[in-house]
Write a protein that holds these residues in place. Structure first.
Motif, short mmCIF file in Angstrom:
data_model
loop_
_atom_site.label_atom_id
_atom_site.label_comp_id
_atom_site.label_asym_id
_atom_site.label_seq_id
_atom_site.Cartn_x
_atom_site.Cartn_y
_atom_site.Cartn_z
N TYR A 32 -0.04 -3.65 -4.09
CA TYR A 32 -0.53 -3.55 -5.46
C TYR A 32 -0.02 -4.78 -6.22
O TYR A 32 0.91 -5.46 -5.80
CB TYR A 32 -0.09 -2.25 -6.13
N THR A 34 1.29 -6.35 -9.97
CA THR A 34 1.74 -6.14 -11.34
C THR A 34 1.55 -7.43 -12.11
O THR A 34 1.72 -8.52 -11.56
CB THR A 34 3.23 -5.71 -11.44
N LYS A 43 -0.45 -2.72 -13.98
CA LYS A 43 -0.56 -2.87 -12.53
C LYS A 43 -1.83 -2.23 -12.00
O LYS A 43 -2.42 -1.36 -12.63
CB LYS A 43 0.66 -2.31 -11.82
N THR A 44 -2.22 -2.71 -10.81
CA THR A 44 -3.38 -2.16 -10.11
C THR A 44 -2.95 -0.93 -9.33
O THR A 44 -1.76 -0.64 -9.20
CB THR A 44 -3.96 -3.18 -9.11
N ARG A 45 -3.90 -0.26 -8.77
CA ARG A 45 -3.60 0.82 -7.83
C ARG A 45 -3.14 0.19 -6.52
O ARG A 45 -3.45 -0.97 -6.24
CB ARG A 45 -4.83 1.70 -7.61
N ALA A 46 -2.44 0.93 -5.70
CA ALA A 46 -2.06 0.46 -4.36
C ALA A 46 -3.23 0.73 -3.41
O ALA A 46 -3.88 1.78 -3.50
CB ALA A 46 -0.81 1.18 -3.87
N TRP A 55 -8.95 -4.95 -4.77
CA TRP A 55 -8.66 -4.13 -5.95
C TRP A 55 -9.87 -4.11 -6.88
O TRP A 55 -10.24 -3.08 -7.37
CB TRP A 55 -7.44 -4.67 -6.70
N ARG A 77 3.86 -0.74 -1.74
CA ARG A 77 4.34 0.56 -2.19
C ARG A 77 4.95 1.32 -1.02
O ARG A 77 4.37 1.43 0.05
CB ARG A 77 3.21 1.38 -2.80
#
Length: 94
Positions: A32, A34, A43-46, A55, A77
């Motif tokens: 992901y 940040t 931040k983006t999703r993982a 993403w 993550r």
């Protein structure tokens, strides 16, 4: 990453993808991104089990001081331990 100014001190950042990221879990990662600007952090999703994540997300931050750089960081993550650092970049918005 592409950036488009929205006016009124807002900056829209499109986080598109990662290519050939280093695996942090045995053969893959759950990466992901940040984006930090001063005290703001978004931040983006993982994306699970890939070293080539897509993403395709837009994140927005409020620009208050053009002398402060934007810092992008990529992490893997992890569920039971701390997330692993994968790399970062700094962007001068001037």
């Amino acid at each position: 990453i592409s950036m488009d100014g929205l006016g009124l001190g807002l900056l829209k950042i499109r986080v598109q993808r990662g290519i050939d990221l280093v695996p942090r879990d045995k053969i893959s990662s759950d990466p992901y991104v940040t984006i930090q600007y001063g005290s703001q952090k978004v931040k983006t999703r993982a994306v699970k089990d890939t070293c080539n994540p897509v993403w395709d997300e837009e994140l927005t931050i409020c620009i208050e001081d053009p002398d402060v750089p934007i810092v992008l960081s990529v992490h893997d993550r992890d569920t039971f331990t701390g997330d692993d650092f994968m790399g970062d970049a700094e962007i001068d918005i001037k």
